[in-house]
Design a protein around this motif. Sequence first.
Motif, PDB file in Angstrom:
ATOM      1  N   ARG A 161      38.032 -30.176 103.382  1.00  0.00           N
ATOM      2  CA  ARG A 161      38.916 -30.820 102.403  1.00  0.00           C
ATOM      3  C   ARG A 161      39.806 -31.837 103.094  1.00  0.00           C
ATOM      4  NH1 ARG A 161      39.035 -25.634  99.664  1.00  0.00           N
ATOM      5  NH2 ARG A 161      40.744 -24.980 101.013  1.00  0.00           N
ATOM      6  N   LYS A 162      40.334 -31.475 104.240  1.00  0.00           N
ATOM      7  CA  LYS A 162      41.206 -32.382 104.991  1.00  0.00           C
ATOM      8  C   LYS A 162      40.461 -33.642 105.420  1.00  0.00           C
ATOM      9  CE  LYS A 162      44.291 -32.428 109.026  1.00  0.00           C
ATOM     10  NZ  LYS A 162      44.790 -31.633 110.189  1.00  0.00           N
ATOM     11  N   ASP A 163      39.171 -33.484 105.761  1.00  0.00           N
ATOM     12  CA  ASP A 163      38.364 -34.622 106.206  1.00  0.00           C
ATOM     13  C   ASP A 163      37.796 -35.433 105.051  1.00  0.00           C
ATOM     14  OD1 ASP A 163      38.863 -33.884 108.799  1.00  0.00           O
ATOM     15  OD2 ASP A 163      36.922 -32.927 109.133  1.00  0.00           O
ATOM     16  N   GLY A 164      38.042 -34.978 103.817  1.00  0.00           N
ATOM     17  CA  GLY A 164      37.586 -35.734 102.665  1.00  0.00           C
ATOM     18  C   GLY A 164      36.161 -35.481 102.237  1.00  0.00           C
ATOM     19  N   TRP A 165      35.549 -34.392 102.749  1.00  0.00           N
ATOM     20  CA  TRP A 165      34.165 -34.086 102.401  1.00  0.00           C
ATOM     21  C   TRP A 165      34.059 -33.244 101.133  1.00  0.00           C
ATOM     22  CZ3 TRP A 165      28.983 -34.411 103.639  1.00  0.00           C
ATOM     23  CH2 TRP A 165      28.650 -35.264 104.699  1.00  0.00           C
TER      24      TRP A 165
ATOM     25  N   VAL B 228      38.768 -27.107  92.789  1.00  0.00           N
ATOM     26  CA  VAL B 228      39.631 -26.966  91.618  1.00  0.00           C
ATOM     27  C   VAL B 228      39.653 -25.498  91.220  1.00  0.00           C
ATOM     28  CG1 VAL B 228      39.211 -29.296  90.734  1.00  0.00           C
ATOM     29  CG2 VAL B 228      37.708 -27.415  90.027  1.00  0.00           C
ATOM     30  N   ARG B 229      40.730 -25.123  90.550  1.00  0.00           N
ATOM     31  CA  ARG B 229      40.837 -23.762  90.037  1.00  0.00           C
ATOM     32  C   ARG B 229      40.264 -23.705  88.628  1.00  0.00           C
ATOM     33  NH1 ARG B 229      41.742 -19.627  93.339  1.00  0.00           N
ATOM     34  NH2 ARG B 229      42.729 -18.491  91.613  1.00  0.00           N
ATOM     35  N   GLU B 230      39.556 -22.628  88.363  1.00  0.00           N
ATOM     36  CA  GLU B 230      39.060 -22.354  87.010  1.00  0.00           C
ATOM     37  C   GLU B 230      39.340 -20.884  86.720  1.00  0.00           C
ATOM     38  OE1 GLU B 230      34.726 -22.110  85.637  1.00  0.00           O
ATOM     39  OE2 GLU B 230      35.336 -24.137  85.050  1.00  0.00           O
ATOM     40  N   GLY B 231      40.428 -20.624  85.999  1.00  0.00           N
ATOM     41  CA  GLY B 231      40.861 -19.247  85.809  1.00  0.00           C
ATOM     42  C   GLY B 231      41.320 -18.668  87.136  1.00  0.00           C
ATOM     43  N   ARG B 232      40.739 -17.554  87.502  1.00  0.00           N
ATOM     44  CA  ARG B 232      41.106 -16.914  88.766  1.00  0.00           C
ATOM     45  C   ARG B 232      40.166 -17.299  89.896  1.00  0.00           C
ATOM     46  NH1 ARG B 232      41.860 -10.604  87.596  1.00  0.00           N
ATOM     47  NH2 ARG B 232      42.630 -10.725  89.739  1.00  0.00           N
ATOM     48  N   SER B 233      39.228 -18.188  89.608  1.00  0.00           N
ATOM     49  CA  SER B 233      38.235 -18.568  90.605  1.00  0.00           C
ATOM     50  C   SER B 233      38.442 -20.012  91.057  1.00  0.00           C
ATOM     51  CB  SER B 233      36.818 -18.416  90.031  1.00  0.00           C
ATOM     52  OG  SER B 233      36.574 -17.090  89.619  1.00  0.00           O
TER      53      SER B 233
ATOM     54  N   PHE C 131      33.146 -28.624  95.468  1.00  0.00           N
ATOM     55  CA  PHE C 131      32.169 -29.685  95.234  1.00  0.00           C
ATOM     56  C   PHE C 131      32.376 -30.806  96.246  1.00  0.00           C
ATOM     57  CE2 PHE C 131      35.853 -30.022  92.510  1.00  0.00           C
ATOM     58  CZ  PHE C 131      36.304 -31.326  92.693  1.00  0.00           C
ATOM     59  N   LEU C 132      31.338 -31.600  96.434  1.00  0.00           N
ATOM     60  CA  LEU C 132      31.421 -32.751  97.324  1.00  0.00           C
ATOM     61  C   LEU C 132      32.264 -33.858  96.713  1.00  0.00           C
ATOM     62  CD1 LEU C 132      27.708 -33.084  98.551  1.00  0.00           C
ATOM     63  CD2 LEU C 132      29.666 -32.375  99.939  1.00  0.00           C
ATOM     64  N   THR C 133      33.046 -34.522  97.535  1.00  0.00           N
ATOM     65  CA  THR C 133      33.769 -35.717  97.113  1.00  0.00           C
ATOM     66  C   THR C 133      32.772 -36.882  97.024  1.00  0.00           C
ATOM     67  OG1 THR C 133      34.208 -36.384  99.386  1.00  0.00           O
ATOM     68  CG2 THR C 133      35.832 -34.914  98.330  1.00  0.00           C
ATOM     69  N   PRO C 134      33.182 -38.013  96.442  1.00  0.00           N
ATOM     70  CA  PRO C 134      32.282 -39.184  96.450  1.00  0.00           C
ATOM     71  C   PRO C 134      31.817 -39.551  97.860  1.00  0.00           C
ATOM     72  CG  PRO C 134      34.056 -39.538  94.891  1.00  0.00           C
ATOM     73  CD  PRO C 134      34.381 -38.257  95.600  1.00  0.00           C
ATOM     74  N   MET C 135      32.709 -39.447  98.860  1.00  0.00           N
ATOM     75  CA  MET C 135      32.296 -39.733 100.224  1.00  0.00           C
ATOM     76  C   MET C 135      31.268 -38.724 100.690  1.00  0.00           C
ATOM     77  SD  MET C 135      34.307 -39.512 103.863  1.00  0.00           S
ATOM     78  CE  MET C 135      33.945 -37.759 103.933  1.00  0.00           C
ATOM     79  N   GLY C 136      31.492 -37.442 100.391  1.00  0.00           N
ATOM     80  CA  GLY C 136      30.549 -36.402 100.791  1.00  0.00           C
ATOM     81  C   GLY C 136      29.193 -36.599 100.143  1.00  0.00           C
ATOM     82  N   ARG C 137      29.180 -36.971  98.856  1.00  0.00           N
ATOM     83  CA  ARG C 137      27.908 -37.228  98.174  1.00  0.00           C
ATOM     84  C   ARG C 137      27.199 -38.435  98.782  1.00  0.00           C
ATOM     85  NH1 ARG C 137      31.097 -36.443  93.589  1.00  0.00           N
ATOM     86  NH2 ARG C 137      30.916 -38.647  93.011  1.00  0.00           N
ATOM     87  N   ARG C 138      27.976 -39.472  99.093  1.00  0.00           N
ATOM     88  CA  ARG C 138      27.383 -40.686  99.657  1.00  0.00           C
ATOM     89  C   ARG C 138      26.742 -40.392 101.018  1.00  0.00           C
ATOM     90  NH1 ARG C 138      31.564 -43.314  99.669  1.00  0.00           N
ATOM     91  NH2 ARG C 138      32.178 -43.221 101.855  1.00  0.00           N
ATOM     92  N   GLN C 139      27.456 -39.686 101.874  1.00  0.00           N
ATOM     93  CA  GLN C 139      26.913 -39.415 103.199  1.00  0.00           C
ATOM     94  C   GLN C 139      25.745 -38.437 103.138  1.00  0.00           C
ATOM     95  OE1 GLN C 139      29.418 -39.049 106.581  1.00  0.00           O
ATOM     96  NE2 GLN C 139      31.124 -40.147 105.666  1.00  0.00           N
ATOM     97  N   SER C 140      25.803 -37.488 102.205  1.00  0.00           N
ATOM     98  CA  SER C 140      24.669 -36.578 102.028  1.00  0.00           C
ATOM     99  C   SER C 140      23.437 -37.337 101.561  1.00  0.00           C
ATOM    100  CB  SER C 140      25.027 -35.478 101.020  1.00  0.00           C
ATOM    101  OG  SER C 140      26.042 -34.638 101.527  1.00  0.00           O
TER     102      SER C 140
END
Length: 281
Positions: A81-85, A89-94, A98-107
């Motif tokens: 998360r710190k590196d931007g990859w 998000v929280r959904e209820g108690r969970s 997910f990948l960030t746009p940068m993470g998706r691009r590099q993947s």
Amino acid sequence: MASRAAPAYSRAMETESQTFRDAAALLTGGESHRVWSLIVTIFGDLARRDGDRISGAALTRLVGLMGVKPEAMRVALFRLRKDGWIDSVREGRSSLHFLTPMGRRQSAEASPRIYEAERGFPDRWHLLVSGTGEQTGRGQLDSFLLTGEYLPVGSQVVIGQGPLPETLKGLLGVETGQVSVPDWLREQVCPPDLMAQYAALERDFSTLLSKLDRAPPLATAEAAALRLLVVHSWRRLLFRHPDLPDCFFPSGWRGPDCRGLFRSLMGRLPAPDLVSLEAAL
């Protein structure tokens, strides 16, 4: 030999099977992977599209099958998360990751090198040369090397694929359609220890295919975890050297054979959809 096209898993989730334990031990060799790198592999293989999410609970169970403790996973997620990859998000108690746009691009950029049956390369090459003691050119040469797309062939020379870059400043640029690769450069690209690792991976992949052909189907989560260990083993070896044609590697390099076995394993261990995987985990 049995067909490798059928899925190697069933829908039932149960305790780890002996088949999975043996296969996982074969691929890890008793060594622990870098957890952040393993998580990059997970998202790059299973959840690289916009909108793909993996719950914290499912991710914990998945990496647990690969021998990773929850505390190590949390530390790795914090780093990513710190590196931007990665984002969460929280959904209820969970939590959903997910990948960030940068993470998706590099993947997406890395995927062809990992999954393609054959690598295609341009028919043009270029050399960049800096002058002795010329700092502007040397600095630009270093910046080209940092992209990971250039191969150093001396203290002042790098070779890259395709046409010359538009801006060279203090560099000499030479573009050509012919390259003769000497043995010393082949050994620089793939030294003996890396050659040995490719030979070992070929043996492991071949053994794993044989085990899967003889074993009963794996549970969904086990097959997903095993698939990810296969991808990770292949990916981390591939990215230890530049992406180059076979002529840049020493005689006896097992890269093409490993790629063929990897493709067979991907057919034997197809990627599950995230809904089915979440339910299984």
